[in-house]
Design a protein around this motif. Structure first.
Motif, PDB file in Angstrom:
ATOM      1  N   HIS A 163       0.860  -1.180   0.000  1.00 61.44           N
ATOM      2  CA  HIS A 163       0.000   0.000   0.000  1.00 61.44           C
ATOM      3  C   HIS A 163       0.900   1.235   0.000  1.00 61.44           C
ATOM      4  O   HIS A 163       1.981   1.223   0.613  1.00 61.44           O
ATOM      5  CB  HIS A 163      -0.879  -0.020   1.260  1.00 61.44           C
ATOM      6  N   PRO A 164       0.526   2.312  -0.695  1.00 64.59           N
ATOM      7  CA  PRO A 164       1.367   3.513  -0.747  1.00 64.59           C
ATOM      8  C   PRO A 164       1.806   4.016   0.623  1.00 64.59           C
ATOM      9  O   PRO A 164       2.927   4.499   0.793  1.00 64.59           O
ATOM     10  CB  PRO A 164       0.469   4.534  -1.453  1.00 64.59           C
ATOM     11  N   ARG A 165       0.926   3.910   1.624  1.00 60.62           N
ATOM     12  CA  ARG A 165       1.298   4.379   2.956  1.00 60.62           C
ATOM     13  C   ARG A 165       2.403   3.508   3.556  1.00 60.62           C
ATOM     14  O   ARG A 165       3.311   3.998   4.220  1.00 60.62           O
ATOM     15  CB  ARG A 165       0.079   4.392   3.874  1.00 60.62           C
ATOM     16  N   SER A 166       2.314   2.197   3.330  1.00 58.95           N
ATOM     17  CA  SER A 166       3.362   1.295   3.816  1.00 58.95           C
ATOM     18  C   SER A 166       4.672   1.567   3.101  1.00 58.95           C
ATOM     19  O   SER A 166       5.750   1.467   3.692  1.00 58.95           O
ATOM     20  CB  SER A 166       2.943  -0.168   3.602  1.00 58.95           C
ATOM     21  N   LEU A 167       4.592   1.920   1.833  1.00 55.83           N
ATOM     22  CA  LEU A 167       5.793   2.206   1.054  1.00 55.83           C
ATOM     23  C   LEU A 167       6.534   3.428   1.599  1.00 55.83           C
ATOM     24  O   LEU A 167       7.753   3.538   1.438  1.00 55.83           O
ATOM     25  CB  LEU A 167       5.412   2.426  -0.415  1.00 55.83           C
ATOM     26  N   ASP A 168       5.829   4.331   2.255  1.00 47.19           N
ATOM     27  CA  ASP A 168       6.467   5.510   2.845  1.00 47.19           C
ATOM     28  C   ASP A 168       7.539   5.109   3.852  1.00 47.19           C
ATOM     29  O   ASP A 168       8.564   5.787   3.987  1.00 47.19           O
ATOM     30  CB  ASP A 168       5.423   6.407   3.526  1.00 47.19           C
ATOM     31  N   ARG A 169       7.311   4.017   4.592  1.00 46.91           N
ATOM     32  CA  ARG A 169       8.290   3.555   5.578  1.00 46.91           C
ATOM     33  C   ARG A 169       9.584   3.120   4.890  1.00 46.91           C
ATOM     34  O   ARG A 169      10.677   3.324   5.417  1.00 46.91           O
ATOM     35  CB  ARG A 169       7.707   2.417   6.405  1.00 46.91           C
ATOM     36  N   TYR A 170       9.455   2.530   3.717  1.00 42.94           N
ATOM     37  CA  TYR A 170      10.630   2.116   2.955  1.00 42.94           C
ATOM     38  C   TYR A 170      11.386   3.348   2.440  1.00 42.94           C
ATOM     39  O   TYR A 170      12.613   3.397   2.476  1.00 42.94           O
ATOM     40  CB  TYR A 170      10.211   1.229   1.779  1.00 42.94           C
ATOM     41  N   LYS A 171      10.632   4.324   1.973  1.00 46.32           N
ATOM     42  CA  LYS A 171      11.262   5.545   1.450  1.00 46.32           C
ATOM     43  C   LYS A 171      12.028   6.288   2.545  1.00 46.32           C
ATOM     44  O   LYS A 171      13.123   6.805   2.306  1.00 46.32           O
ATOM     45  CB  LYS A 171      10.197   6.455   0.841  1.00 46.32           C
ATOM     46  N   THR A 172      11.452   6.327   3.734  1.00 47.10           N
ATOM     47  CA  THR A 172      12.130   7.006   4.846  1.00 47.10           C
ATOM     48  C   THR A 172      13.390   6.254   5.242  1.00 47.10           C
ATOM     49  O   THR A 172      14.427   6.863   5.525  1.00 47.10           O
ATOM     50  CB  THR A 172      11.185   7.113   6.056  1.00 47.10           C
ATOM     51  N   THR A 173      13.333   4.929   5.249  1.00 50.52           N
ATOM     52  CA  THR A 173      14.523   4.124   5.568  1.00 50.52           C
ATOM     53  C   THR A 173      15.616   4.358   4.536  1.00 50.52           C
ATOM     54  O   THR A 173      16.800   4.485   4.880  1.00 50.52           O
ATOM     55  CB  THR A 173      14.153   2.629   5.613  1.00 50.52           C
ATOM     56  N   LEU A 174      15.235   4.437   3.267  1.00 52.06           N
ATOM     57  CA  LEU A 174      16.204   4.721   2.206  1.00 52.06           C
ATOM     58  C   LEU A 174      16.835   6.092   2.417  1.00 52.06           C
ATOM     59  O   LEU A 174      18.049   6.263   2.227  1.00 52.06           O
ATOM     60  CB  LEU A 174      15.513   4.659   0.842  1.00 52.06           C
ATOM     61  N   LYS A 175      16.042   7.058   2.831  1.00 55.98           N
ATOM     62  CA  LYS A 175      16.560   8.409   3.089  1.00 55.98           C
ATOM     63  C   LYS A 175      17.622   8.370   4.186  1.00 55.98           C
ATOM     64  O   LYS A 175      18.669   9.011   4.075  1.00 55.98           O
ATOM     65  CB  LYS A 175      15.407   9.319   3.508  1.00 55.98           C
ATOM     66  N   TYR A 176      17.376   7.574   5.243  1.00 56.61           N
ATOM     67  CA  TYR A 176      18.354   7.483   6.333  1.00 56.61           C
ATOM     68  C   TYR A 176      19.639   6.795   5.874  1.00 56.61           C
ATOM     69  O   TYR A 176      20.740   7.151   6.324  1.00 56.61           O
ATOM     70  CB  TYR A 176      17.747   6.743   7.521  1.00 56.61           C
ATOM     71  N   LEU A 177      19.522   5.811   5.000  1.00 55.33           N
ATOM     72  CA  LEU A 177      20.727   5.172   4.468  1.00 55.33           C
ATOM     73  C   LEU A 177      21.580   6.190   3.714  1.00 55.33           C
ATOM     74  O   LEU A 177      22.805   6.229   3.861  1.00 55.33           O
ATOM     75  CB  LEU A 177      20.343   4.019   3.534  1.00 55.33           C
ATOM     76  N   HIS A 178      20.930   7.011   2.908  1.00 62.20           N
ATOM     77  CA  HIS A 178      21.655   8.049   2.167  1.00 62.20           C
ATOM     78  C   HIS A 178      22.301   9.037   3.133  1.00 62.20           C
ATOM     79  O   HIS A 178      23.472   9.414   2.967  1.00 62.20           O
ATOM     80  CB  HIS A 178      20.697   8.789   1.230  1.00 62.20           C
ATOM     81  N   GLN A 179      21.580   9.458   4.144  1.00 64.06           N
ATOM     82  CA  GLN A 179      22.095  10.446   5.086  1.00 64.06           C
ATOM     83  C   GLN A 179      23.309   9.920   5.837  1.00 64.06           C
ATOM     84  O   GLN A 179      24.292  10.633   6.022  1.00 64.06           O
ATOM     85  CB  GLN A 179      21.010  10.847   6.084  1.00 64.06           C
ATOM     86  N   PHE A 180      23.242   8.672   6.255  1.00 63.60           N
ATOM     87  CA  PHE A 180      24.330   8.127   7.073  1.00 63.60           C
ATOM     88  C   PHE A 180      25.575   7.797   6.264  1.00 63.60           C
ATOM     89  O   PHE A 180      26.686   8.162   6.627  1.00 63.60           O
ATOM     90  CB  PHE A 180      23.865   6.864   7.800  1.00 63.60           C
ATOM     91  N   TYR A 181      25.397   7.120   5.144  1.00 64.95           N
ATOM     92  CA  TYR A 181      26.547   6.635   4.389  1.00 64.95           C
ATOM     93  C   TYR A 181      27.174   7.671   3.466  1.00 64.95           C
ATOM     94  O   TYR A 181      28.180   7.387   2.822  1.00 64.95           O
ATOM     95  CB  TYR A 181      26.169   5.385   3.596  1.00 64.95           C
ATOM     96  N   TYR A 182      26.604   8.877   3.406  1.00 65.18           N
ATOM     97  CA  TYR A 182      27.178   9.893   2.525  1.00 65.18           C
ATOM     98  C   TYR A 182      27.359  11.225   3.240  1.00 65.18           C
ATOM     99  O   TYR A 182      27.277  12.275   2.634  1.00 65.18           O
ATOM    100  CB  TYR A 182      26.307  10.066   1.273  1.00 65.18           C
ATOM    101  N   ARG A 183      27.611  11.188   4.539  1.00 66.01           N
ATOM    102  CA  ARG A 183      27.884  12.411   5.282  1.00 66.01           C
ATOM    103  C   ARG A 183      29.299  12.885   4.983  1.00 66.01           C
ATOM    104  O   ARG A 183      30.161  12.130   4.589  1.00 66.01           O
ATOM    105  CB  ARG A 183      27.701  12.181   6.783  1.00 66.01           C
TER     106      ARG A 183
END
Length: 383
Positions: free
Chosen positions: A101-121
């Motif tokens: 469901h699109p709302r459930s997919l939001d949790r995946y998108k947020t997790t992806l955002k954190y991966l980008h933030q952490f591994y590319y600081r």
């Protein structure tokens, strides 16, 4: 070390040095089999410069025999073997999006955002981690990410992200993208950790919240909606999707089988909720004179489906503050309903049927609200 675009990267993988680069759009990876020491890095840099010069002059050896140590037999690796953490999770998210469901997919998108933030600081530690791909992530890196995530997320959200990452790496193993799942132990820890106990609203808090909604000039439009949530235990998204066609002719029950989150409809497990006099009066009072069966029962002030996120962030937060009630999510109306029903002695099987929960979940999450039998009754006293 992370080299500039177009050059050869020297990196440490499982405490051994390797080279990684791209020529003519094709990726290559060459393990040198050397320990990660200052002397070995000097040799690795020489190998890297040789590869760069050969690529520029047109003398690049695609077999890599010219560059690898005598005892090794390396070959070009495909793109899948060089996926970064974020790239691996992106592919996992795309795979899951087919059934989410699109709302459930939001949790995946947020997790992806954190991966980008952490591994590319922009600090040296993060640059070192960023140079490593998904297959090279070790337990120490996972623990560093978890510690960083704790400073960014509430406990429940952090656990949710770790479970998603573990699921991603498990999926990656089946696809041949990675060889192990370093998130698995953390996932077991968060799943076995005791859950924070539920904190339902008290009867006094419910009355205060309803009074705040009914008297507020801007948000009184939602008063019936909120009261319905407390009286039925339906999910917020289920109440948003309700239409007049879902109520039977004599208003004795209401059909629940759909939900709507941010305007996106979804089919739910079907159930029917019996209506008491108070709920019937609430519905009869708000029923328009010239209504259509497909009209929403609880529309927004503009006549559109309520946006559950906007409702929570604006009306709900403001009304709890005015009522002097400690903040809890709108979903707590459902927890409150379940807790009050069980405390009042309603059969757990009936509560499960009304709310769409399963008995196992009720027993696990609401055991303290289910009255226990201290003494067995004499079933055959008159026998």
């Amino acid at each position: 070390m992370k080299a500039s675009k177009g050059s050869v990267v020297v990196e440490s993988f499982k405490d051994r040095l390797r080279l990684r680069w791209r020529v003519s759009g094709k990726r290559y990876c060459l393990s040198l089999g050397l320990p990660d020491t200052q002397e070995s890095r000097m040799l690795a840099e020489l190998k890297a410069r040789q590869i760069e010069l050969d690529a520029i002059s047109g003398n690049f050896d695609t077999t890599l025999a010219k560059y690898k140590p005598q005892s090794l037999a390396e070959k070009p690796v495909n793109d899948a073997q060089l996926l970064t953490c974020a790239e691996l999770f992106q592919q996992f998210m795309e795979y899951k999006s087919q059934s989410l469901h699109p709302r459930s997919l939001d949790r995946y998108k947020t997790t992806l955002k954190y991966l980008h933030q952490f591994y590319y600081r922009e600090d040296e530690t993060r640059k070192l981690l960023a140079a490593q791909n998904a297959i090279a992530i070790l337990q120490t890196h996972v623990e560093q990410f978890n510690a960083w995530l704790q400073s960014k997320n509430a406990e429940r959200a952090r656990k949710e992200r770790l479970i998603l990452l573990s699921a991603c790496w498990s999926w990656g193993i089946t696809k041949g993208f990675v060889e192990a799942n370093p998130w698995k132990d953390l996932q077991k820890q968060v799943e076995s950790a005791p859950k924070q106990p539920l904190k339902p609203f008290t009867q006094e808090e419910v009355k205060a919240i309803l009074a705040a909604f009914k008297t507020h000039p801007q948000y009184k439009h939602y008063a019936d909606f909120v009261e319905f949530l407390f009286l039925t235990g339906v999910r917020t998204t289920e109440a948003i999707a309700l239409r007049w066609m879902h109520i039977n002719s004599n208003m004795s029950s209401i059909w629940i089988g759909e939900s709507m989150s941010r305007g996106v409809p979804q089919t739910n497990k079907v159930r029917s909720i019996p209506l008491n006099d108070r709920i019937r009066l609430l519905l009869q009072t708000r029923k328009p004179e010239n209504y259509l069966l497909e009209d929403l029962i609880f529309p927004s002030p503009e006549g559109l489906p309520i946006d559950d996120r906007n409702f929570r962030n604006r009306a709900w937060v403001k009304m709890l503050e005015l009522a002097g009630v400690e903040y809890r999510k709108p979903s707590n109306t459902r927890h409150t309903f379940i807790c009050m029903c069980l405390s009042a002695g309603v059969n757990p099987a009936v509560v499960a049927q009304i709310t769409g929960c399963d008995l196992q979940s009720l027993d696990r999450d609401y055991a303290e609200y289910i009255p226990s039998v201290s003494v067995l009754p004499d079933l055959y006293a008159n026998g």
